[in-house]
Design a protein around this motif. Structure first.
Motif, PDB file in Angstrom:
ATOM      1  N   GLU A 160      52.237  58.121  66.568  1.00  0.00           N
ATOM      2  CA  GLU A 160      51.446  58.395  65.369  1.00  0.00           C
ATOM      3  C   GLU A 160      50.020  57.921  65.625  1.00  0.00           C
ATOM      4  N   ASN A 212      45.941  57.582  63.814  1.00  0.00           N
ATOM      5  CA  ASN A 212      45.027  57.747  62.689  1.00  0.00           C
ATOM      6  C   ASN A 212      43.762  58.444  63.184  1.00  0.00           C
ATOM      7  N   LYS A 244      50.026  53.294  54.253  1.00  0.00           N
ATOM      8  CA  LYS A 244      50.284  54.586  54.881  1.00  0.00           C
ATOM      9  C   LYS A 244      51.086  55.408  53.888  1.00  0.00           C
ATOM     10  N   GLU A 292      56.074  60.387  54.970  1.00  0.00           N
ATOM     11  CA  GLU A 292      55.243  59.243  54.584  1.00  0.00           C
ATOM     12  C   GLU A 292      55.966  57.935  54.881  1.00  0.00           C
ATOM     13  N   GLU A 352      55.686  57.267  58.637  1.00  0.00           N
ATOM     14  CA  GLU A 352      54.345  56.770  58.963  1.00  0.00           C
ATOM     15  C   GLU A 352      54.223  55.299  58.601  1.00  0.00           C
ATOM     16  N   ASN A 353      54.651  54.984  57.390  1.00  0.00           N
ATOM     17  CA  ASN A 353      54.523  53.621  56.888  1.00  0.00           C
ATOM     18  C   ASN A 353      55.345  52.651  57.730  1.00  0.00           C
ATOM     19  N   ILE A 399      53.850  51.657  61.146  1.00  0.00           N
ATOM     20  CA  ILE A 399      52.756  50.682  61.060  1.00  0.00           C
ATOM     21  C   ILE A 399      53.279  49.311  60.643  1.00  0.00           C
ATOM     22  N   SER A 454      47.048  50.335  60.705  1.00  0.00           N
ATOM     23  CA  SER A 454      46.947  51.492  59.814  1.00  0.00           C
ATOM     24  C   SER A 454      45.780  52.393  60.184  1.00  0.00           C
ATOM     25  N   SER A 494      43.619  60.201  58.288  1.00  0.00           N
ATOM     26  CA  SER A 494      45.030  60.144  57.908  1.00  0.00           C
ATOM     27  C   SER A 494      45.870  59.997  59.161  1.00  0.00           C
ATOM     28  N   ALA A 495      47.124  59.664  58.956  1.00  0.00           N
ATOM     29  CA  ALA A 495      48.035  59.467  60.079  1.00  0.00           C
ATOM     30  C   ALA A 495      48.595  60.810  60.531  1.00  0.00           C
TER      31      ALA A 495
END
Length: 421
Positions: free
Chosen positions: A170, A172, A234, A259, A262-263, A266, A326, A387-388
Motif C-alpha cells: 500500500e 500513500n 486511513k 478501508e 488500508e487501516n 498502517i 499513514s 490517499s492510500a
C-alpha cells in the motif's frame, strides 16, 4: 511570571485574532495550537500560543530534551536523515527542513480564562488589547493543479504494478496544488480555514516569511509520562446531507473491506515502529477502525499505544517513528522511494509534523495534512492531498477522495481550478 485574566467566551475569539496579529508583528517565530473543542480519543492539542525571537533546527532541539519546553515543525524530508533516501523533486516554495524554538512567551487558554507566562504579563495583555482589527478579507486565488487527472490515473496504474510485483502492499500517493497571489494575509486565511474546517490538531505556525495554516484531524505521536500514543487515519468518506444519510455513510466506511485493509496495514506498521522504543509486550491496539465525524468527512481512526523504554531520547522517538506510516505506506522505506519517483513535488512541511515538547518530556505532534503552506515574501503557496493506493483501488474514486479532502482549502481560496496542462 504567570498571570491569569478572565474573559467572556464571546470576547475570546476576538482577543485571539488580536493576539495573532500582534504576534505576527512582534515575533519572527510563533505557534498557535487549537483543538477547536473537538472531542477526540486521548484528547487533542491544548489551546495555546508560543512565541520567540530565536529559532534553531531539530538537531539542537534533540540536545534540549528534558531541559526546555520546545515548539517546532519538521519537514517530511527529514526522512533523509532517518534513512538513506533523498528528495530531488522541485520545491514549490522553499521551506527549512526544521524550525524549533524555546518559547519566550507562553499563553494557555482554559474555558473563560487565559494564563500568560511572560516577563511582563500585563504589558503583553495590554499590548494585545490595544490592537485594532482592520484586516480585510483575502482576494480570490487561482490555483494550478500540479498533476492532471490523466497523470494521476497513470501514476495509480504504475503504483498498482509495484503492488502486483510484490514491492509494496500500500502506498500513500499525493498531488499538489500551487498558487501565486498579492497581499494574501495568512492570519485571515487561517481564520477562514478554521470556519470551514475546525479540527482537533489545528495550528498556525510562523517561521519568518513562511506560514503553516493547518487544519489537521490526525495525531502523529503523543507522549504522556511513559505512555506513547499513535493514531493513524486511513479511511475517508463524505458526510451526508442529513443525519439519516450520515448513518448510512458512516456504516459504509466502517464495513468497507478496502478501508479496513488500508487501516490495518498502517496500524501494523505503527505497532512495529513503536516496538523499537517501547518496553517488551507493551504495544497494544486500544481502538481499531473507530469512525469519527468531522465537518466534511468521516474518518477511520485507530489508536495504538505502548509504554516507552526508560530514558528514550527525542532523537530516538523521531527516528523510530518518522515519517508517519499513514503518509508513506508499507513497507515504509520502499514506499518512500516510490513516492519520490511518482510524485512531482517536494512535500517539505506537508506530511511532516508540528507540535510541542514539554520540559518534563511530554509531547504532542500532529500530521500536517489539510494544510496551506505559504511564503509571504514571494506570495506563493501550495497545498497537497493524497490517499492510500492498494491493489484494488479505483483511480477515479481515489481522485475524488483527494478533491473531497481538499474541499475546505478550496473554499477558503475560492479559486477556479486550472490544470498545468
Amino acid at each position: 511570571m504567570i498571570k491569569t485574566y478572565n474573559f467572556s467566551k464571546d470576547n475570546l475569539q476576538t482577543w485571539i485574532k488580536k493576539l495573532l496579529i500582534w504576534g505576527d508583528s512582534n515575533y519572527p517565530v510563533f505557534a498557535f495550537f487549537d483543538s477547536n473543542n473537538v472531542d477526540y480519543p486521548q484528547d487533542a492539542f491544548r489551546k495555546s500560543f508560543f512565541a520567540s525571537q530565536k529559532s534553531f533546527d531539530i538537531e539542537m532541539a534533540f540536545g534540549m530534551y528534558h531541559t526546555h519546553d520546545l515548539v517546532g515543525v519538521l519537514s517530511y524530508d527529514f526522512k533523509n536523515k532517518v534513512e538513506k533516501l533523498n528528495s530531488e523533486n522541485v520545491a514549490i516554495i522553499d521551506l527549512p527542513e526544521s524550525v524549533f524554538f524555546i518559547p519566550e512567551l507562553k499563553i494557555y487558554f482554559e474555558d473563560d480564562s487565559i494564563h500568560i507566562n511572560a516577563e511582563n504579563p500585563n504589558y503583553v495583555f495590554d499590548s494585545i488589547n490595544s490592537i485594532v482589527i482592520n484586516i480585510e478579507t483575502n482576494k480570490k486565488v487561482d490555483v494550478i493543479a500540479q498533476t492532471s487527472k490523466e497523470e494521476y490515473t497513470e501514476s495509480i496504474k504504475s503504483i498498482q504494478n509495484h503492488i502486483v510485483e510484490g514491492d509494496i502492499y500500500e502506498m500513500n500517493y499525493c498531488m499538489a496544488f500551487s498558487f501565486e497571489t498579492e497581499d494574501w494575509n495568512p492570519i485571515v486565511g487561517f481564520f477562514d480555514l478554521m470556519k470551514k474546517s475546525p479540527m482537533p490538531f489545528s495550528t498556525l505556525y510562523k517561521a519568518k516569511d513562511n506560514y503553516l495554516l493547518c487544519a489537521s484531524p490526525e495525531r502523529f505521536l503523543k507522549k504522556e509520562k511513559e505512555q506513547l500514543i499513535a493514531q493513524p487515519i486511513k479511511g475517508t468518506i463524505k458526510r451526508g446531507v442529513d443525519s439519516k444519510e450520515d448513518e448510512i455513510l458512516k456504516e459504509r466506511l466502517f464495513s468497507s473491506e478496502k478501508e479496513r485493509a488500508e487501516n490495518l496495514m498502517i496500524v501494523d506498521l505503527m505497532r512495529n515502529d513503536l516496538s523499537k522504543i517501547s518496553t517488551t509486550g507493551s504495544v497494544k491496539v486500544d481502538e481499531l477502525f473507530g469512525v469519527y465525524a468531522f465537518p466534511k468527512v468521516f474518518q477511520m481512526i485507530s489508536t495504538v499505544s505502548s509504554l516507552s523504554q526508560e530514558n528514550v531520547s527525542l532523537r530516538e522517538l523521531f527516528h523510530a517513528t518518522f515519517p508517519m506510516g499513514s503518509m508513506t505506506g508499507a513497507p515504509k522505506i520502499k514506499c518512500m522511494e516510490l513516492i519520490e519517483k511518482y510524485e512531482n513535488f517536494k512535500r517539505s512541511w506537508f506530511s511532516g509534523t508540528v507540535g510541542y515538547v514539554m520540559e518534563n518530556g511530554d509531547m504532542d505532534f500532529n500530521v500536517i495534512i489539510r494544510s496551506i503552506l505559504f511564503d509571504k515574501k514571494s506570495q506563493k503557496g501550495y497545498f497537497a492531498v493524497g490517499s492510500a493506493i492498494t491493489f484494488d483501488a479505483d483511480a477515479s474514486y481515489e481522485y475524488e477522495e483527494c478533491i473531497l479532502k481538499a474541499s475546505a482549502i478550496m473554499e477558503v481560496l475560492s479559486f477556479q481550478e486550472t490544470s498545468k496542462n
